[in-house]
Design a protein around this motif. Structure first.
Motif, PDB file in Angstrom:
ATOM      1  N   ARG A 176      48.603  44.220  34.060  1.00 15.04           N
ATOM      2  CA  ARG A 176      47.201  44.347  33.674  1.00 15.04           C
ATOM      3  C   ARG A 176      46.941  43.384  32.534  1.00 15.04           C
ATOM      4  NH1 ARG A 176      44.282  49.832  31.879  1.00 15.04           N
ATOM      5  NH2 ARG A 176      45.333  49.468  29.904  1.00 15.04           N
ATOM      6  N   THR A 177      46.082  42.427  32.804  1.00 17.89           N
ATOM      7  CA  THR A 177      45.691  41.496  31.745  1.00 17.89           C
ATOM      8  C   THR A 177      44.215  41.710  31.473  1.00 17.89           C
ATOM      9  OG1 THR A 177      45.320  39.869  33.465  1.00 17.89           O
ATOM     10  CG2 THR A 177      47.388  39.723  32.261  1.00 17.89           C
ATOM     11  N   GLU A 178      43.802  41.337  30.317  1.00 19.20           N
ATOM     12  CA  GLU A 178      42.414  41.529  29.965  1.00 19.20           C
ATOM     13  C   GLU A 178      41.555  40.487  30.657  1.00 19.20           C
ATOM     14  OE1 GLU A 178      42.141  44.609  29.201  1.00 19.20           O
ATOM     15  OE2 GLU A 178      40.446  43.975  28.021  1.00 19.20           O
ATOM     16  N   ASP A 179      40.565  40.936  31.402  1.00 19.50           N
ATOM     17  CA  ASP A 179      39.616  39.967  31.963  1.00 19.50           C
ATOM     18  C   ASP A 179      38.541  39.758  30.931  1.00 19.50           C
ATOM     19  OD1 ASP A 179      38.026  42.589  32.800  1.00 19.50           O
ATOM     20  OD2 ASP A 179      39.963  42.576  33.820  1.00 19.50           O
ATOM     21  N   GLY A 180      37.853  38.667  31.063  1.00 19.73           N
ATOM     22  CA  GLY A 180      36.870  38.332  30.030  1.00 19.73           C
ATOM     23  C   GLY A 180      37.519  37.388  29.048  1.00 19.73           C
ATOM     24  N   SER A 181      38.831  37.246  29.148  1.00 16.54           N
ATOM     25  CA  SER A 181      39.651  36.367  28.302  1.00 16.54           C
ATOM     26  C   SER A 181      38.992  36.094  26.957  1.00 16.54           C
ATOM     27  CB  SER A 181      39.967  35.051  29.014  1.00 16.54           C
ATOM     28  OG  SER A 181      38.777  34.420  29.423  1.00 16.54           O
ATOM     29  N   ASN A 182      38.867  37.171  26.200  1.00 17.45           N
ATOM     30  CA  ASN A 182      38.297  36.982  24.868  1.00 17.45           C
ATOM     31  C   ASN A 182      39.362  36.503  23.914  1.00 17.45           C
ATOM     32  OD1 ASN A 182      35.483  38.325  24.987  1.00 17.45           O
ATOM     33  ND2 ASN A 182      36.847  39.645  26.136  1.00 17.45           N
ATOM     34  N   ASP A 183      38.978  35.752  22.950  1.00 21.11           N
ATOM     35  CA  ASP A 183      39.997  35.390  21.963  1.00 21.11           C
ATOM     36  C   ASP A 183      40.191  36.579  21.036  1.00 21.11           C
ATOM     37  OD1 ASP A 183      37.434  34.210  20.391  1.00 21.11           O
ATOM     38  OD2 ASP A 183      39.078  34.584  18.994  1.00 21.11           O
ATOM     39  N   GLU A 184      41.418  36.713  20.592  1.00 24.06           N
ATOM     40  CA  GLU A 184      41.849  37.936  19.926  1.00 24.06           C
ATOM     41  C   GLU A 184      41.025  38.267  18.697  1.00 24.06           C
ATOM     42  OE1 GLU A 184      44.177  40.085  21.103  1.00 24.06           O
ATOM     43  OE2 GLU A 184      43.926  38.790  22.849  1.00 24.06           O
ATOM     44  N   SER A 185      40.454  37.253  18.063  1.00 22.53           N
ATOM     45  CA  SER A 185      39.783  37.543  16.802  1.00 22.53           C
ATOM     46  C   SER A 185      38.503  38.342  17.022  1.00 22.53           C
ATOM     47  CB  SER A 185      39.463  36.242  16.076  1.00 22.53           C
ATOM     48  OG  SER A 185      38.581  35.478  16.878  1.00 22.53           O
ATOM     49  N   LEU A 201      47.445  54.365  36.538  1.00 22.61           N
ATOM     50  CA  LEU A 201      47.376  52.899  36.432  1.00 22.61           C
ATOM     51  C   LEU A 201      45.937  52.444  36.341  1.00 22.61           C
ATOM     52  CD1 LEU A 201      49.843  51.886  39.312  1.00 22.61           C
ATOM     53  CD2 LEU A 201      50.336  51.917  36.892  1.00 22.61           C
ATOM     54  N   PRO A 202      45.203  52.875  35.303  1.00 24.55           N
ATOM     55  CA  PRO A 202      43.794  52.484  35.253  1.00 24.55           C
ATOM     56  C   PRO A 202      43.647  50.986  35.104  1.00 24.55           C
ATOM     57  CG  PRO A 202      44.479  53.465  33.161  1.00 24.55           C
ATOM     58  CD  PRO A 202      45.625  53.625  34.111  1.00 24.55           C
ATOM     59  N   GLY A 203      42.693  50.407  35.810  1.00 21.00           N
ATOM     60  CA  GLY A 203      42.420  48.984  35.652  1.00 21.00           C
ATOM     61  C   GLY A 203      43.402  48.074  36.352  1.00 21.00           C
ATOM     62  N   VAL A 204      44.390  48.623  37.030  1.00 20.64           N
ATOM     63  CA  VAL A 204      45.321  47.756  37.753  1.00 20.64           C
ATOM     64  C   VAL A 204      44.743  47.519  39.142  1.00 20.64           C
ATOM     65  CG1 VAL A 204      47.621  47.565  38.737  1.00 20.64           C
ATOM     66  CG2 VAL A 204      47.331  48.553  36.481  1.00 20.64           C
ATOM     67  N   LYS A 205      44.609  46.257  39.505  1.00 18.57           N
ATOM     68  CA  LYS A 205      44.042  45.951  40.816  1.00 18.57           C
ATOM     69  C   LYS A 205      45.162  45.992  41.841  1.00 18.57           C
ATOM     70  CE  LYS A 205      41.037  42.534  38.616  1.00 18.57           C
ATOM     71  NZ  LYS A 205      42.001  41.836  37.774  1.00 18.57           N
ATOM     72  N   ILE A 206      44.775  46.277  43.089  1.00 19.02           N
ATOM     73  CA  ILE A 206      45.777  46.383  44.145  1.00 19.02           C
ATOM     74  C   ILE A 206      46.593  45.105  44.263  1.00 19.02           C
ATOM     75  CG2 ILE A 206      46.088  46.644  46.626  1.00 19.02           C
ATOM     76  CD1 ILE A 206      44.150  48.794  46.663  1.00 19.02           C
ATOM     77  N   GLU A 207      45.944  43.959  44.036  1.00 17.90           N
ATOM     78  CA  GLU A 207      46.720  42.710  44.167  1.00 17.90           C
ATOM     79  C   GLU A 207      47.699  42.502  43.011  1.00 17.90           C
ATOM     80  OE1 GLU A 207      43.421  42.882  44.473  1.00 17.90           O
ATOM     81  OE2 GLU A 207      42.399  41.618  43.000  1.00 17.90           O
ATOM     82  N   ASP A 208      47.553  43.295  41.942  1.00 20.35           N
ATOM     83  CA  ASP A 208      48.496  43.187  40.833  1.00 20.35           C
ATOM     84  C   ASP A 208      49.533  44.290  40.870  1.00 20.35           C
ATOM     85  OD1 ASP A 208      45.841  42.203  38.584  1.00 20.35           O
ATOM     86  OD2 ASP A 208      47.229  40.981  39.767  1.00 20.35           O
ATOM     87  N   LEU A 209      49.574  45.021  41.986  1.00 20.35           N
ATOM     88  CA  LEU A 209      50.505  46.134  42.104  1.00 20.35           C
ATOM     89  C   LEU A 209      51.446  45.849  43.257  1.00 20.35           C
ATOM     90  CD1 LEU A 209      51.400  49.080  41.527  1.00 20.35           C
ATOM     91  CD2 LEU A 209      49.615  49.800  43.100  1.00 20.35           C
ATOM     92  N   GLU A 210      52.745  46.006  43.004  1.00 19.08           N
ATOM     93  CA  GLU A 210      53.714  45.741  44.056  1.00 19.08           C
ATOM     94  C   GLU A 210      54.651  46.926  44.162  1.00 19.08           C
ATOM     95  OE1 GLU A 210      55.580  41.656  44.278  1.00 19.08           O
ATOM     96  OE2 GLU A 210      57.335  42.935  43.998  1.00 19.08           O
ATOM     97  N   LEU A 211      54.694  47.516  45.358  1.00 14.32           N
ATOM     98  CA  LEU A 211      55.626  48.613  45.607  1.00 14.32           C
ATOM     99  C   LEU A 211      56.649  48.145  46.604  1.00 14.32           C
ATOM    100  CD1 LEU A 211      53.229  51.648  46.202  1.00 14.32           C
ATOM    101  CD2 LEU A 211      54.338  50.980  44.086  1.00 14.32           C
ATOM    102  N   THR A 212      57.915  48.264  46.269  1.00 18.43           N
ATOM    103  CA  THR A 212      58.939  47.873  47.231  1.00 18.43           C
ATOM    104  C   THR A 212      59.975  48.974  47.327  1.00 18.43           C
ATOM    105  OG1 THR A 212      60.047  46.664  45.461  1.00 18.43           O
ATOM    106  CG2 THR A 212      58.740  45.367  46.989  1.00 18.43           C
ATOM    107  N   ILE A 213      60.571  49.072  48.503  1.00 22.85           N
ATOM    108  CA  ILE A 213      61.665  50.020  48.663  1.00 22.85           C
ATOM    109  C   ILE A 213      62.802  49.306  49.368  1.00 22.85           C
ATOM    110  CG2 ILE A 213      60.557  50.944  50.755  1.00 22.85           C
ATOM    111  CD1 ILE A 213      62.020  53.630  49.513  1.00 22.85           C
ATOM    112  N   ALA A 214      63.988  49.390  48.771  1.00 25.43           N
ATOM    113  CA  ALA A 214      65.142  48.709  49.345  1.00 25.43           C
ATOM    114  C   ALA A 214      66.381  49.484  48.936  1.00 25.43           C
ATOM    115  CB  ALA A 214      65.219  47.273  48.827  1.00 25.43           C
ATOM    116  N   ALA A 215      67.228  49.727  49.926  1.00 26.38           N
ATOM    117  CA  ALA A 215      68.490  50.424  49.647  1.00 26.38           C
ATOM    118  C   ALA A 215      68.247  51.708  48.871  1.00 26.38           C
ATOM    119  CB  ALA A 215      69.431  49.503  48.870  1.00 26.38           C
TER     120      ALA A 215
END
Lengths: 147, 132
Positions: free
Chosen positions: A82-91, A59-73
């Motif tokens: 993972r979103t691109e930081d720097g919010s560059n416009d696509e062009s 999971l390169p570039g995934v920050k801990i706050e953007d990662l959710e692990l759950t266990i149930a049943a």
């Protein structure tokens, strides 16, 4: 000959899937390298050690706050984004190969796991989840009433 | 039944060195985009740390190599595999107007980010013209 196997502990949940994927893989000549971009993200490996199962994922570039692990049943769910930081416009992109977005993967785990003792760490973009095995349960005597 | 003729034991085979361990080498996916100051390149290198990353610029070529140490103990038994562990290698030709001396890079959470600044425009130089 079986090609795709989750491992016998996990077989319960995946029997039909295993059969179908075996059929597919036996009919197609696949080179592993070519799968690297076509496979699921995030990719998961599962290992077994004497005391625990170990799940690893890239999971390169995934920050801990953007990662959710759950266990149930008995189901382990990994949700990450993972979103691109720097919010560059696509062009302004000259090349865009790295996967981005939101992903979720769920895995049924055997009930022989101590759910309260799962541990996970994310280091250098590698996620590792430790799933300690539950100790063997002692057989319990069942008293039988006579007449 | 005749006794076996005693034959000299064949010499034990010379020890063979273990075959070299094969390492997978992958081409990491990259993003490249322009900013006002230059180009930014990002590469996914999961498992690579500062100690195992090599970044070199030589003759207009940028080479990145990341070594990935094993993520699990050797005795771990593989039950299910969707990716293989391996090292990362990729090289790029840099365009003429990249200022080699000011290239910087950071590595965070397995993502390498390289800043390739544009070389400042050369100032026009007046050429004195002498008369006849």
């Amino acid at each position: 000959m079986p090609v795709f196997r989750w491992g016998h502990h996990w077989g319960e949940a995946f029997h039909d899937l295993e059969r179908e994927v075996d059929r597919l893989l036996n009919s197609v000549n696949m080179t592993f390298q070519g799968l690297r971009f076509g496979r699921q993200f995030p990719p998961i490996n599962l290992y077994e050690l004497p005391e625990e199962y170990l799940l690893t994922s890239e999971l390169p570039g995934v920050k801990i706050e953007d990662l959710e692990l759950t266990i149930a049943a008995g189901v382990l769910t990994i949700r990450c984004s993972r979103t691109e930081d720097g919010s560059n416009d696509e062009s302004r992109y000259r090349r865009q190969e790295r996967p981005r977005g939101t992903w979720q993967r769920s895995l049924t785990i055997p009930d022989r796991i101590l759910e309260e003792e799962l541990r996970a760490d994310l280091t250098n973009g590698i996620l590792r989840i430790h799933l300690p095995k539950a100790p063997q349960e002692k057989p319990r005597q069942i008293p039988v009433m006579g007449n | 039944m005749s006794n076996e003729l005693s034959r000299p034991e064949p010499a034990p085979p010379a020890p063979v060195p273990p075959p070299p361990v094969e390492r997978m080498v992958f081409t990491p996916p990259i993003d490249i985009f322009e900013t006002d100051g230059g180009l930014i390149l990002r590469a996914d290198l999961p498992g690579v740390s500062l100690e195992t990353l090599e970044l070199q610029v030589q003759n207009n070529r940028l080479i990145l190599f990341g070594r990935v140490p094993p993520a699990v103990p050797e005795e771990a038994r593989l039950l299910h595999q969707e990716y293989r562990e391996g090292d990362f290698l990729r090289s790029f030709i840099l365009s003429e107007n990249v200022d080699h001396d000011r290239i910087t890079a950071t590595l965070t959470n397995g993502v390498l980010e390289i800043f390739l600044p544009h070389a400042p425009q050369a100032q026009p130089r007046r050429i004195q013209v002498s008369g006849p």
